[in-house]
Write an enzyme that holds these catalytic residues in place. Structure first.
Site, PDB file in Angstrom:
ATOM      1  N   GLU A  91      53.246  13.350  98.491  1.00 48.49           N
ATOM      2  CA  GLU A  91      52.587  14.777  98.623  1.00 48.49           C
ATOM      3  C   GLU A  91      51.613  15.183  97.568  1.00 48.49           C
ATOM      4  OE1 GLU A  91      55.608  16.716 101.650  1.00 48.49           O
ATOM      5  OE2 GLU A  91      56.058  17.062  99.966  1.00 48.49           O
ATOM      6  N   CYS A 118      65.845  19.435  91.822  1.00 48.17           N
ATOM      7  CA  CYS A 118      64.456  18.878  92.188  1.00 48.17           C
ATOM      8  C   CYS A 118      64.634  18.085  93.523  1.00 48.17           C
ATOM      9  CB  CYS A 118      63.798  18.213  91.224  1.00 48.17           C
ATOM     10  SG  CYS A 118      62.226  17.291  92.020  1.00 48.17           S
ATOM     11  N   GLY A 165      57.396  12.665  91.202  1.00 51.11           N
ATOM     12  CA  GLY A 165      57.586  11.363  90.183  1.00 51.11           C
ATOM     13  C   GLY A 165      57.113  12.320  88.874  1.00 51.11           C
ATOM     14  N   GLU A 166      57.738  11.225  87.766  1.00 53.09           N
ATOM     15  CA  GLU A 166      57.660  11.280  86.254  1.00 53.09           C
ATOM     16  C   GLU A 166      56.234  10.644  85.859  1.00 53.09           C
ATOM     17  OE1 GLU A 166      58.761  13.502  83.708  1.00 53.09           O
ATOM     18  OE2 GLU A 166      57.216  12.156  82.971  1.00 53.09           O
ATOM     19  N   SER A 197      52.482  16.811  83.371  1.00 51.70           N
ATOM     20  CA  SER A 197      53.756  17.551  83.194  1.00 51.70           C
ATOM     21  C   SER A 197      54.944  16.501  83.187  1.00 51.70           C
ATOM     22  CB  SER A 197      54.104  18.289  84.193  1.00 51.70           C
ATOM     23  OG  SER A 197      55.401  18.886  84.543  1.00 51.70           O
ATOM     24  N   SER A 219      58.884  20.132  81.050  1.00 54.02           N
ATOM     25  CA  SER A 219      59.723  20.837  81.934  1.00 54.02           C
ATOM     26  C   SER A 219      61.146  20.936  80.859  1.00 54.02           C
ATOM     27  CB  SER A 219      60.218  20.069  82.999  1.00 54.02           C
ATOM     28  OG  SER A 219      58.862  19.846  83.853  1.00 54.02           O
ATOM     29  N   LEU A 220      61.301  22.122  80.479  1.00 56.11           N
ATOM     30  CA  LEU A 220      62.538  22.431  79.652  1.00 56.11           C
ATOM     31  C   LEU A 220      63.714  22.804  80.427  1.00 56.11           C
ATOM     32  CD1 LEU A 220      62.494  22.418  76.498  1.00 56.11           C
ATOM     33  CD2 LEU A 220      62.165  25.075  76.525  1.00 56.11           C
ATOM     34  N   HIS A 221      63.691  24.065  81.089  1.00 56.90           N
ATOM     35  CA  HIS A 221      64.825  24.500  82.045  1.00 56.90           C
ATOM     36  C   HIS A 221      66.019  24.776  81.262  1.00 56.90           C
ATOM     37  CE1 HIS A 221      61.927  22.985  84.862  1.00 56.90           C
ATOM     38  NE2 HIS A 221      62.112  21.953  84.570  1.00 56.90           N
ATOM     39  N   ASN A 302      62.634  26.848  93.944  1.00 64.02           N
ATOM     40  CA  ASN A 302      62.757  26.747  95.428  1.00 64.02           C
ATOM     41  C   ASN A 302      63.817  26.088  95.926  1.00 64.02           C
ATOM     42  OD1 ASN A 302      59.880  28.094  95.828  1.00 64.02           O
ATOM     43  ND2 ASN A 302      59.373  26.147  94.532  1.00 64.02           N
TER      44      ASN A 302
HETATM   45  N1  SAH Z   1      58.294  14.989  86.754  1.00 67.01           N
HETATM   46  C1  SAH Z   1      57.542  16.113  86.155  1.00 67.01           C
HETATM   47  C2  SAH Z   1      56.400  16.424  86.886  1.00 67.01           C
HETATM   48  C3  SAH Z   1      56.927  16.849  88.452  1.00 67.01           C
HETATM   49  S1  SAH Z   1      57.787  18.038  88.762  1.00 67.01           S
HETATM   50  C4  SAH Z   1      58.296  17.107  85.494  1.00 67.01           C
HETATM   51  O1  SAH Z   1      59.573  17.238  85.828  1.00 67.01           O
HETATM   52  O2  SAH Z   1      57.822  17.769  84.699  1.00 67.01           O
HETATM   53  C5  SAH Z   1      56.974  19.702  88.642  1.00 67.01           C
HETATM   54  C6  SAH Z   1      57.454  20.689  88.181  1.00 67.01           C
HETATM   55  O3  SAH Z   1      58.184  21.285  89.313  1.00 67.01           O
HETATM   56  C7  SAH Z   1      58.567  20.610  86.994  1.00 67.01           C
HETATM   57  O4  SAH Z   1      58.584  21.555  86.041  1.00 67.01           O
HETATM   58  C8  SAH Z   1      59.809  20.545  87.730  1.00 67.01           C
HETATM   59  O5  SAH Z   1      60.912  21.214  86.804  1.00 67.01           O
HETATM   60  C9  SAH Z   1      59.668  21.638  88.645  1.00 67.01           C
HETATM   61  N2  SAH Z   1      60.543  21.680  89.933  1.00 67.01           N
HETATM   62  C10 SAH Z   1      61.138  20.799  90.537  1.00 67.01           C
HETATM   63  N3  SAH Z   1      61.845  21.053  91.387  1.00 67.01           N
HETATM   64  C11 SAH Z   1      61.560  22.362  91.526  1.00 67.01           C
HETATM   65  C12 SAH Z   1      62.259  23.380  92.197  1.00 67.01           C
HETATM   66  N4  SAH Z   1      63.138  23.060  93.414  1.00 67.01           N
HETATM   67  N5  SAH Z   1      61.906  24.455  92.340  1.00 67.01           N
HETATM   68  C13 SAH Z   1      60.912  25.153  91.298  1.00 67.01           C
HETATM   69  N6  SAH Z   1      60.436  24.254  90.440  1.00 67.01           N
HETATM   70  C14 SAH Z   1      60.691  22.751  90.651  1.00 67.01           C
HETATM   71 FE1  SF4 Z   2      61.960  16.105  89.826  1.00 63.57          FE
HETATM   72 FE2  SF4 Z   2      60.206  16.047  87.841  1.00 63.57          FE
HETATM   73 FE3  SF4 Z   2      62.869  15.894  87.369  1.00 63.57          FE
HETATM   74 FE4  SF4 Z   2      61.502  13.951  88.419  1.00 63.57          FE
HETATM   75  S1  SF4 Z   2      61.416  14.566  86.337  1.00 63.57           S
HETATM   76  S2  SF4 Z   2      63.447  14.735  89.331  1.00 63.57           S
HETATM   77  S3  SF4 Z   2      60.036  14.848  89.534  1.00 63.57           S
HETATM   78  S4  SF4 Z   2      61.775  17.448  87.978  1.00 63.57           S
END
Ligand code: SAH
Ligand code: SF4
Length: 374
Positions: A91, A118, A165-166, A197, A219-221, A302
């Site tokens: 997508e 995710c 994807g990463e 990212s 992406s820290l979280h 989400n």
């Molecule tokens: N793989 C990379 C880039 C794609 S994900 C990464 O993880 O950074 C892009 C962003 O969407 C990331 O910050 C990820 O943590 C966030 N993301 C993934 N799933 C999500 C969800 N269900 N709700 C909100 N953000 C989400």
């Molecule tokens: Fe989703 Fe990014 Fe984690 Fe892969 S690295 S699972 S795309 S949040």
């Protein structure tokens, strides 16, 4: 199989033309036709000699990805689902704002990192996209939008590698794609307007700083390893201290003087005031002489059923943002866009085998013609 020219950056295309016995500047002409004017038919390329056009038709092609579906949200967000074969789809999302147009691009079909929150991660990993498949998303979106909006001006001003994807686990395909996006003869994006990212693939962050230092989002979280291990499994390989140090090294080459930390707000998991305080301590511990070296982008989660997680209440997100801001850390809360078409972060699942889900989504989406984009 002849070469798909979307797979080549300008250096690659120059080498290709030289192998055909053509002068280097022909490659620039060809590159501009493809990326700046959206041409895929060599006969359109009127300033190339007929003999060259014939040769090109024989040796190569410009082929984008088949479009499975296209949805336009009531807020103007557009989402395309592209078929990448074998029942996989990726997508791509266009997000129009008053001062910019951002395209969110996918780098893999599925993802091997497997983050808990995710939807792409839950889907598992299918395969890496090629350079051409990454670029095809931008090529198609830019030229489709221009056509429908009736403009020859650039519509996409920013690209974020935040789709499925990463990106740093598909490094060799990513870098030529970034180069084409940055090239003045290609899409002419500045390094500040192109963001990769990553969930924190430390060695590849160092390589990116040398090969194509674009803006970086991490992406820290979570503010500590125990929590992050459970949310982003890659943390077990590259724990927070190593990740922070890699961010600081990246900054020496980055086009911006900060790293953006993305932080997905999960109800009762990582959204407490104590977590915010821990983040402040983490950022300060790595500040050195830099002072403010990062920004935070809080993402409302989400939800999707398989995650078993919930979105933090808005008040808690605001409070979390306030604690970080009071400590001098610039913090924004991301607006969710394209909610009605499942185009928000982490909702990108793209399984074309799952016809019911696609049909369900289409029924829910308010599909309006692109020509009526707000
Ligand atoms: N793989 C990379 C880039 C794609 S994900 C990464 O993880 O950074 C892009 C962003 O969407 C990331 O910050 C990820 O943590 C966030 N993301 C993934 N799933 C999500 C969800 N269900 N709700 C909100 N953000 C989400
Ligand atoms: Fe989703 Fe990014 Fe984690 Fe892969 S690295 S699972 S795309 S949040």
């Amino acid at each position: 199989m002849t070469t798909n020219l979307l797979d080549l950056d300008l250096a690659g295309l120059t080498a290709f033309c030289e192998r055909l016995g053509e002068k280097r500047f022909r490659a620039t002409q060809l590159f501009r036709w493809i990326h700046q004017r959206g041409a895929s038919d060599f006969d359109q390329m009127s300033d190339l000699a007929k003999s060259l056009r014939e040769k090109l038709k024989h040796d190569c092609h410009v082929t984008a990805l088949p479009v499975v579906s296209e949805h336009v949200s009531s807020d103007g967000t557009v989402k395309w689902l592209f078929d990448v074969g074998d029942g996989n789809a990726v997508e791509t999302v266009f997000i129009p704002e008053s001062d910019r147009g951002t395209l969110c691009v996918s780098s893999q079909a599925g993802c091997a990192v497997g983050c808990r929150f995710c939807s792409t991660g839950h889907q598992g990993f299918s395969r890496n996209l090629s350079t051409g498949e990454i670029i095809a998303q931008l090529w198609y979106a830019e030229h489709a939008l221009r056509k429908r909006l009736g403009t020859d001006q650039r519509v996409i001003t920013n690209v974020v590698m935040m789709g499925m994807g990463e990106p740093l686990q598909n490094y060799s395909a990513l870098v030529p794609a970034l180069r084409t996006m940055l090239d003045d003869h290609g899409y002419g994006l500045s390094r500040r307007r192109l963001t990769v990212s990553t969930s924190g693939v430390v060695p590849m962050m160092d390589r990116l700083s040398q090969d194509s230092p674009v803006a970086l989002a991490v992406s820290l979280h979570a503010p500590n390893d125990a929590l992050r291990d459970g949310l982003v499994p890659l943390n077990k390989k590259y724990p927070l201290d190593e990740l922070m140090q890699a961010c600081k090294r990246y900054l020496e080459f980055a086009p911006r003087d900060f790293i953006t930390f993305e932080y997905c707000m999960l109800d009762g998991v990582n959204d407490q005031p104590a977590h915010a305080q821990e983040l402040i301590a983490l950022v300060r511990a790595h500040a050195g002489r830099d002072g403010a070296w990062c920004k935070f982008n809080l993402i409302p989660f989400n939800p999707f059923p398989a995650s078993g997680l919930l979105r933090s209440p808005a008040a808690r997100v605001t409070e979390f943002a306030r604690i970080l801001s009071d400590a001098g850390i610039v913090t924004t809360v991301r607006k969710t866009r394209g909610d009605d078409i499942d185009a928000a972060c982490g909702q990108l699942a793209g399984d074309v085998k799952d016809r019911t889900r696609v049909a369900e989504r289409m029924a829910r989406a308010r599909v309006i013609p692109l020509a009526q984009l707000p």
